[in-house]
Design a protein around this motif. Structure first.
Motif, short mmCIF file in Angstrom:
data_model
loop_
_atom_site.label_atom_id
_atom_site.label_comp_id
_atom_site.label_asym_id
_atom_site.label_seq_id
_atom_site.Cartn_x
_atom_site.Cartn_y
_atom_site.Cartn_z
N GLN A 94 60.94 -32.12 6.52
CA GLN A 94 59.61 -32.66 6.32
C GLN A 94 58.67 -32.10 7.37
OE1 GLN A 94 59.35 -36.91 6.64
NE2 GLN A 94 57.26 -36.99 5.87
N THR A 95 57.47 -31.68 6.92
CA THR A 95 56.46 -31.19 7.86
C THR A 95 55.82 -32.36 8.58
OG1 THR A 95 54.64 -31.30 6.27
CG2 THR A 95 55.90 -29.23 6.36
N ALA A 96 55.19 -32.07 9.71
CA ALA A 96 54.35 -33.07 10.37
C ALA A 96 53.14 -33.31 9.47
CB ALA A 96 53.91 -32.55 11.73
N TYR A 97 52.51 -34.47 9.61
CA TYR A 97 51.33 -34.75 8.80
C TYR A 97 50.17 -33.85 9.21
CZ TYR A 97 53.51 -38.76 6.63
OH TYR A 97 54.33 -39.56 5.88
N TYR A 98 49.44 -33.36 8.22
CA TYR A 98 48.27 -32.53 8.47
C TYR A 98 47.13 -33.06 7.62
CZ TYR A 98 49.93 -30.32 4.15
OH TYR A 98 50.36 -30.09 2.87
N GLN A 99 45.90 -32.85 8.08
CA GLN A 99 44.73 -33.44 7.43
C GLN A 99 43.98 -32.44 6.56
OE1 GLN A 99 42.23 -35.59 10.11
NE2 GLN A 99 40.86 -36.30 8.50
N ILE A 100 43.63 -32.91 5.37
CA ILE A 100 42.72 -32.20 4.47
C ILE A 100 41.71 -33.25 4.01
CG2 ILE A 100 42.43 -30.94 2.32
CD1 ILE A 100 45.29 -29.97 2.57
N GLY A 101 40.46 -33.07 4.38
CA GLY A 101 39.45 -34.06 4.03
C GLY A 101 39.73 -35.38 4.73
N ASN A 102 39.72 -36.47 3.96
CA ASN A 102 39.95 -37.80 4.53
C ASN A 102 41.40 -38.24 4.47
OD1 ASN A 102 37.21 -38.16 5.09
ND2 ASN A 102 36.81 -38.92 3.01
N TYR A 103 42.31 -37.39 4.01
CA TYR A 103 43.70 -37.78 3.82
C TYR A 103 44.64 -36.95 4.68
CZ TYR A 103 41.93 -40.36 -0.18
OH TYR A 103 41.24 -41.22 -0.97
N LEU A 104 45.80 -37.52 4.92
CA LEU A 104 46.88 -36.83 5.61
C LEU A 104 47.96 -36.48 4.60
CD1 LEU A 104 47.17 -39.18 8.72
CD2 LEU A 104 46.09 -36.93 8.64
N TYR A 105 48.58 -35.34 4.77
CA TYR A 105 49.62 -34.87 3.86
C TYR A 105 50.87 -34.50 4.64
CZ TYR A 105 45.85 -34.42 0.47
OH TYR A 105 44.79 -34.66 -0.36
N SER A 106 52.00 -34.64 3.99
CA SER A 106 53.27 -34.18 4.53
C SER A 106 54.08 -33.59 3.39
CB SER A 106 54.05 -35.33 5.18
OG SER A 106 55.26 -34.86 5.71
N ASP A 107 54.64 -32.41 3.61
CA ASP A 107 55.41 -31.72 2.57
C ASP A 107 56.90 -31.80 2.89
OD1 ASP A 107 53.09 -30.83 1.20
OD2 ASP A 107 52.87 -29.25 2.69
N TYR A 108 57.70 -31.78 1.84
CA TYR A 108 59.17 -31.77 1.96
C TYR A 108 59.70 -30.48 1.36
CZ TYR A 108 58.63 -36.84 2.56
OH TYR A 108 58.28 -38.09 3.00
N TRP A 109 60.78 -29.97 1.94
CA TRP A 109 61.50 -28.86 1.31
C TRP A 109 62.98 -29.07 1.55
CZ3 TRP A 109 59.37 -28.33 6.07
CH2 TRP A 109 60.11 -27.70 7.05
N TYR A 110 63.80 -28.40 0.75
CA TYR A 110 65.22 -28.69 0.69
C TYR A 110 66.05 -27.42 0.75
CZ TYR A 110 63.37 -33.14 -0.79
OH TYR A 110 62.67 -34.30 -0.84
N ASP A 111 67.14 -27.49 1.49
CA ASP A 111 68.18 -26.46 1.46
C ASP A 111 69.33 -27.04 0.66
OD1 ASP A 111 66.76 -24.78 3.25
OD2 ASP A 111 67.58 -25.87 4.97
N THR A 112 69.75 -26.35 -0.37
CA THR A 112 70.90 -26.83 -1.16
C THR A 112 72.07 -25.90 -0.96
OG1 THR A 112 70.19 -25.61 -3.10
CG2 THR A 112 69.40 -27.87 -2.91
N TYR A 113 73.24 -26.45 -1.09
CA TYR A 113 74.48 -25.65 -0.94
C TYR A 113 75.56 -26.23 -1.81
CZ TYR A 113 75.06 -29.33 2.55
OH TYR A 113 75.11 -30.54 3.18
#
Length: 68
Positions: A49-68
């Protein structure tokens, strides 16, 4: 992944499910929305999970996955 050989095939997924892709939250931390994606896992996975980052009035956090 490329499989080579006679009769080679992709391993079937052991687990298929919806996992978070992105969170959108207010400045006070209230969850506004969460988007999902379908993840196919053969043996296991690790979530990042990324740290929260701001765009406009909202904060966003993205997730990514390693599968095996």
């Amino acid at each position: 992944m490329t499989l080579v050989g006679i009769g080679a095939s992709k391993a079937s997924a052991v687990w298929v499910g919806d996992v978070p892709l992105r969170d959108k939250v207010t400045g006070s931390g209230k969850l506004v929305s969460r988007t999902y994606k379908t993840l196919r896992v053969t043996n296991g996975y690790r979530q990042h999970q990324t740290a929260y980052y701001q765009i406009g009035n909202y904060l966003y956090s993205d997730y990514w996955y390693d599968t095996y």
